[in-house]
Design a protein around this motif. Structure first.
Motif, PDB file in Angstrom:
ATOM      1  N   UNK A 107       7.621   6.057 -13.872  1.00 58.63           N
ATOM      2  CA  UNK A 107       7.717   5.114 -14.977  1.00 58.63           C
ATOM      3  C   UNK A 107       6.467   5.167 -15.857  1.00 58.63           C
ATOM      4  N   UNK A 108       6.612   4.629 -17.077  1.00 57.65           N
ATOM      5  CA  UNK A 108       5.467   4.598 -17.992  1.00 57.65           C
ATOM      6  C   UNK A 108       4.325   3.773 -17.412  1.00 57.65           C
ATOM      7  N   UNK A 109       4.662   2.658 -16.754  1.00 58.94           N
ATOM      8  CA  UNK A 109       3.665   1.834 -16.081  1.00 58.94           C
ATOM      9  C   UNK A 109       4.026   1.770 -14.606  1.00 58.94           C
ATOM     10  N   UNK A 110       3.504   2.683 -13.798  1.00 60.40           N
ATOM     11  CA  UNK A 110       3.857   2.691 -12.377  1.00 60.40           C
ATOM     12  C   UNK A 110       3.241   1.497 -11.654  1.00 60.40           C
ATOM     13  N   UNK A 111       3.755   1.162 -10.485  1.00 61.50           N
ATOM     14  CA  UNK A 111       3.167   0.051  -9.718  1.00 61.50           C
ATOM     15  C   UNK A 111       1.736   0.346  -9.300  1.00 61.50           C
ATOM     16  N   UNK A 112       0.972  -0.721  -9.119  1.00 63.65           N
ATOM     17  CA  UNK A 112      -0.437  -0.559  -8.732  1.00 63.65           C
ATOM     18  C   UNK A 112      -0.575  -0.003  -7.330  1.00 63.65           C
ATOM     19  N   UNK A 113       0.295  -0.409  -6.428  1.00 59.81           N
ATOM     20  CA  UNK A 113       0.171   0.040  -5.046  1.00 59.81           C
ATOM     21  C   UNK A 113       1.370  -0.389  -4.235  1.00 59.81           C
ATOM     22  N   UNK A 114       1.325  -0.056  -2.965  1.00 59.81           N
ATOM     23  CA  UNK A 114       2.399  -0.345  -2.018  1.00 59.81           C
ATOM     24  C   UNK A 114       1.793  -0.998  -0.784  1.00 59.81           C
ATOM     25  N   UNK A 115       2.421  -2.067  -0.322  1.00 53.61           N
ATOM     26  CA  UNK A 115       2.054  -2.691   0.950  1.00 53.61           C
ATOM     27  C   UNK A 115       3.148  -2.335   1.940  1.00 53.61           C
ATOM     28  N   UNK A 116       2.828  -1.476   2.915  1.00 52.62           N
ATOM     29  CA  UNK A 116       3.836  -0.905   3.805  1.00 52.62           C
ATOM     30  C   UNK A 116       3.407  -1.024   5.257  1.00 52.62           C
ATOM     31  N   UNK A 117       4.381  -1.106   6.185  1.00 52.02           N
ATOM     32  CA  UNK A 117       4.072  -1.142   7.617  1.00 52.02           C
ATOM     33  C   UNK A 117       4.040   0.258   8.214  1.00 52.02           C
ATOM     34  N   UNK A 118       3.579   0.360   9.443  1.00 51.08           N
ATOM     35  CA  UNK A 118       3.504   1.647  10.110  1.00 51.08           C
ATOM     36  C   UNK A 118       4.858   2.241  10.432  1.00 51.08           C
ATOM     37  N   UNK A 119       5.901   1.409  10.499  1.00 51.00           N
ATOM     38  CA  UNK A 119       7.236   1.949  10.760  1.00 51.00           C
ATOM     39  C   UNK A 119       7.693   2.881   9.648  1.00 51.00           C
ATOM     40  N   UNK A 120       7.228   2.657   8.430  1.00 54.10           N
ATOM     41  CA  UNK A 120       7.552   3.582   7.341  1.00 54.10           C
ATOM     42  C   UNK A 120       6.885   4.936   7.566  1.00 54.10           C
TER      43      UNK A 120
END
Length: 389
Positions: A107-120
């Motif tokens: 996207x033109x303005x991508x998300x700042x970051x991702x909050x993800x668990x270890x299962x991912x």
């Protein structure tokens, strides 16, 4: 007439010495005249709202709870006037949110970051077909981690001959790529012939199965409910024991009253130090399974932005709300540059990844004939009767 009260310097050294002296005087004068300001004020206040953080989970998940605490703390340190917007996602293991994070990089303005668990991360390591992201292209700046404990009604002192004569060791798991992977690998290293029984997606569902003798072993998180769950097992005289904890020896903390780590147990039972590629696989899966929430940036994030996020994450990790939440949940916080070393164990080289997938490919055909339908989905909720058939 030449002066004799100072040493005779080479002609080439005299102009340089004068320039250095003049530069030092001017620099000192400028430093004295410059107004005294805190280092934080060097960053201008940004009136534009920050790009959102994608949360690989719902608002009541562990990732959702940590994201709600991180969003205002990070925004304050990064000099935003508003907190980071949070975009929650569904899914019990974070794969949906991680896929969305990868898609929105275009996207033109991508998300700042991702909050993800270890299962991912475990899903990516095992080659789960739902995974459409490359977790090796993430830059971690914040982690909240918590070890797991293998609990069961078995004795680790059985001989290999007695194991061959008996039935396989039934281990309650959510899925084959779930957080129980380190316990399965550890039991295989001990020669215990583990048989994963999928369908127990929550600690309470696994605990119920252990009490009902549907499984012989389960894995529990070492969270604030761990002592209560173990006390319930002992009260019912089920003979269940905390066999070992899935944590690296170098990460054992004296403030956590954990059972002995797996490496110590292996050394006691086999009279040697564990080694080999499968032991490396255990270390990878144990470290990845311990991640309850990690703030990840895209790998192409500009270096100056990464540095700012790392510093902001370090400051946030030292604030009272985050430290209190970590203590309540019996979790350990890692922020800034130390996240890089920890993430290297979670996302290792190709040799460990291939060894894990080879181990699954060899064992899955042996496990499949023993599987029976479970009346639970991976989230622990009962399935409709038709789906359980």
């Amino acid at each position: 007439m030449p002066r004799t009260d100072q040493p005779d310097l080479p002609s080439s050294a005299r102009p340089l010495s004068r320039r250095l002296l003049l530069g030092g005087l001017l620099g000192s004068a400028a430093a004295c005249l410059a107004p005294s300001r805190p280092a934080r004020a060097a960053l201008p206040v940004d009136d534009q709202p920050p790009a959102p953080l994608i949360v690989a989970g719902t608002s009541d998940s562990l990732c959702g709870q940590w994201a709600a605490l991180l969003a205002p703390a990070l925004a304050d340190e990064l000099r935003y006037t508003t907190p980071f917007p949070l975009r929650m996602t569904t899914g019990w293991d974070g794969v949906t949110g991680a896929n969305l994070f990868d898609i929105q990089q275009e996207q033109a303005t991508p998300p700042s970051g991702l909050v993800a668990p270890g299962t991912a991360l475990l899903a990516a390591l095992t080659g789960d077909p739902r995974v459409h992201y490359d977790a090796q292209r993430w830059l971690p700046v914040f982690m909240s981690r918590q070890p797991t404990v293998a609990v069961g009604k078995v004795s680790l002192h059985r001989t290999f001959a007695s194991i061959l004569q008996g039935r396989p060791l039934r281990v309650g798991v959510s899925t084959l790529s779930g957080p129980e992977l380190p316990t399965l690998v550890a039991l295989d290293l001990l020669g215990m012939r583990p048989l994963p029984c999928p369908g127990y997606g929550t600690p309470d569902a696994a605990l119920t199965a252990l009490k009902a003798d549907e499984v012989d072993m389960i894995q529990l998180p070492f969270d604030d409910a761990y002592e209560e769950r173990m006390a319930a097992l002992q009260d019912e005289e089920q003979g269940s024991l905390a066999l070992f904890s899935n944590i690296l020896p170098t990460e054992v903390s004296p403030r956590l009253r954990l059972p002995p780590d797996f490496t110590t147990i292996f050394r006691q039972e086999r009279k040697r130090v564990p080694s080999g590629l499968l032991y490396d696989v255990w270390k990878t899966t144990a470290t990845a399974a311990s991640l309850k929430a990690g703030l990840m940036l895209p790998v192409l994030t500009p270096p100056d932005v990464v540095a700012r996020f790392r510093h902001a994450a370090q400051v946030a990790a030292g604030t009272q709300p985050l430290r209190a939440h970590a203590r309540e949940q019996l979790q350990t916080l890692t922020s800034g540059m130390p996240c890089v070393a920890a993430y290297a164990d979670m996302m290792p080289g190709l040799d460990r990844i291939l060894a894990l997938r080879r181990w699954l490919a060899v064992n899955t055909p042996r496990w499949t004939p023993y599987w029976t339908p479970r009346a639970h989905d991976p989230s622990g909720r009962p399935l409709p009767a038709a789906a359980a058939q």
